[in-house]
Design an enzyme around this catalytic site. Sequence first.
Site, mmCIF file in Angstrom:
data_model
loop_
_atom_site.group_PDB
_atom_site.id
_atom_site.type_symbol
_atom_site.label_atom_id
_atom_site.label_comp_id
_atom_site.label_asym_id
_atom_site.label_seq_id
_atom_site.Cartn_x
_atom_site.Cartn_y
_atom_site.Cartn_z
ATOM 1 C CD GLU A 19 -6.024 4.509 -0.560
ATOM 2 O OE1 GLU A 19 -6.180 5.239 0.445
ATOM 3 O OE2 GLU A 19 -6.885 3.715 -0.972
ATOM 4 C CE1 TYR A 66 -3.507 2.759 1.027
ATOM 5 C CE2 TYR A 66 -1.603 3.635 2.214
ATOM 6 C CZ TYR A 66 -2.867 3.813 1.685
ATOM 7 O OH TYR A 66 -3.490 5.025 1.793
#
Length: 384
Positions: free
Chosen positions: A189, A101
Amino acid sequence: MKLHEYQAKQVFADAGLPVPDSKLAASVDEVVEAAENVGYPVAIKAQVQVGGRGKAGGIELVDDEEEAREAADRILGMDLKGLHVDRVLVEAAVDFVNELYVGVTMDRNEGKPVAMVSTKGGVDIESVAEETPEAISRVHVDPSFGMHPFQARKAVYDAGVERDVAMDVASVLTTLYQLWDDKDSTDIEVNPVMITSDREVVCADAVMNIDDDALFRHADLQEMEEEGDSSQDDLEAKADEYGFDYVRLSGNTGIIGNGAGLVMTTLDLVDYYGGEPANFLDIGGGAKASRVANALDMVFSDENVDSVVFNIFGGITRGDEVAKGINEALESFEEIPKPVVVRLAGTNAEEGMEILNTDLVTVEKTLEDAVQRAVEYADTEADK
Ligand code: GDP
Ligand code: MN
């Protein structure tokens, strides 16, 4: 503004980030054509703005035309968490061994942007943040200097990313920060950043949200907004049209008020009295009949709504004017779909409450009584 995955990936590609080869498709035949162009195996990914498409059945990996047709037929037209899928991204499948991530957002407590990295990618990052916060490394960035390369390296090493790919991941993070800054992004993101068996680093998903108030500075993004509008929530589109501030929530007590603070208070009280707010709707200054009618139209179009509470403060627009507006708006309905409770306050509130047509609405003198009544009505309607 939220970009679709395919749009964010275009922005990423333009900035030199590694994204898989892909094409947008809107029909089964287009999917097959795109897949032949990209080359099998491909991932077919629903283009709707919700997280967790994978788990919800909106992403499928296919190896040949037959599988592609089947998957495309199933995903196109499906309802994914309330949104209609009318386009898919057909993307070269990535043969990955690890999922990371990587993201940048504003840390309001620190008053600084924060860059985050985790080796627990590919899953819901909110639950990682809750259960194992130490699995996410964070560095705060001073926006006047930008992100220093050593900061990006620190975030990546602290997260425990393997050494041989660390520099490539750090470079993804630096570019993401740059984009976040350049494009007036509120959040950016990539979940997951995939590490392939060949030790390549690939941005496999893309989330990018833009500050609406800065959109005028980005003609390219504005264009994307117009083109990508198709899966916007219908009610939110309607609110834009009417010029209301509106947020759809999950409950069944509809709320209409003027002034954000007053609407928030009403929302809190609905919750306090055991109800569940269906929405935030601020109709702004004044309450002319047409605005009231539009507000009712919005709230009644939400099939979850079982009752409505009006909480209007008469200021420059006097209470009697507001009451006339409410009467007029309600008289225009052949049948009022759900019970409506009204509470007026401020200038000429008394006069207003006398004018209100009690055949059409329930009038309550205090905010507490009005909210309690609306919650009761919502409960009764829900049981029907
Ligand atoms: P999201 O569920 O909406 O966040 O969509 P993502 O694009 O993040 O995909 C979710 C998951 O699907 C990923 O974490 C992967 O496990 C899987 N996935 C997506 N694309 C590919 C791909 O090209 N190859 C493989 N093997 N898996 C993929
Ligand atoms: Mn994802």
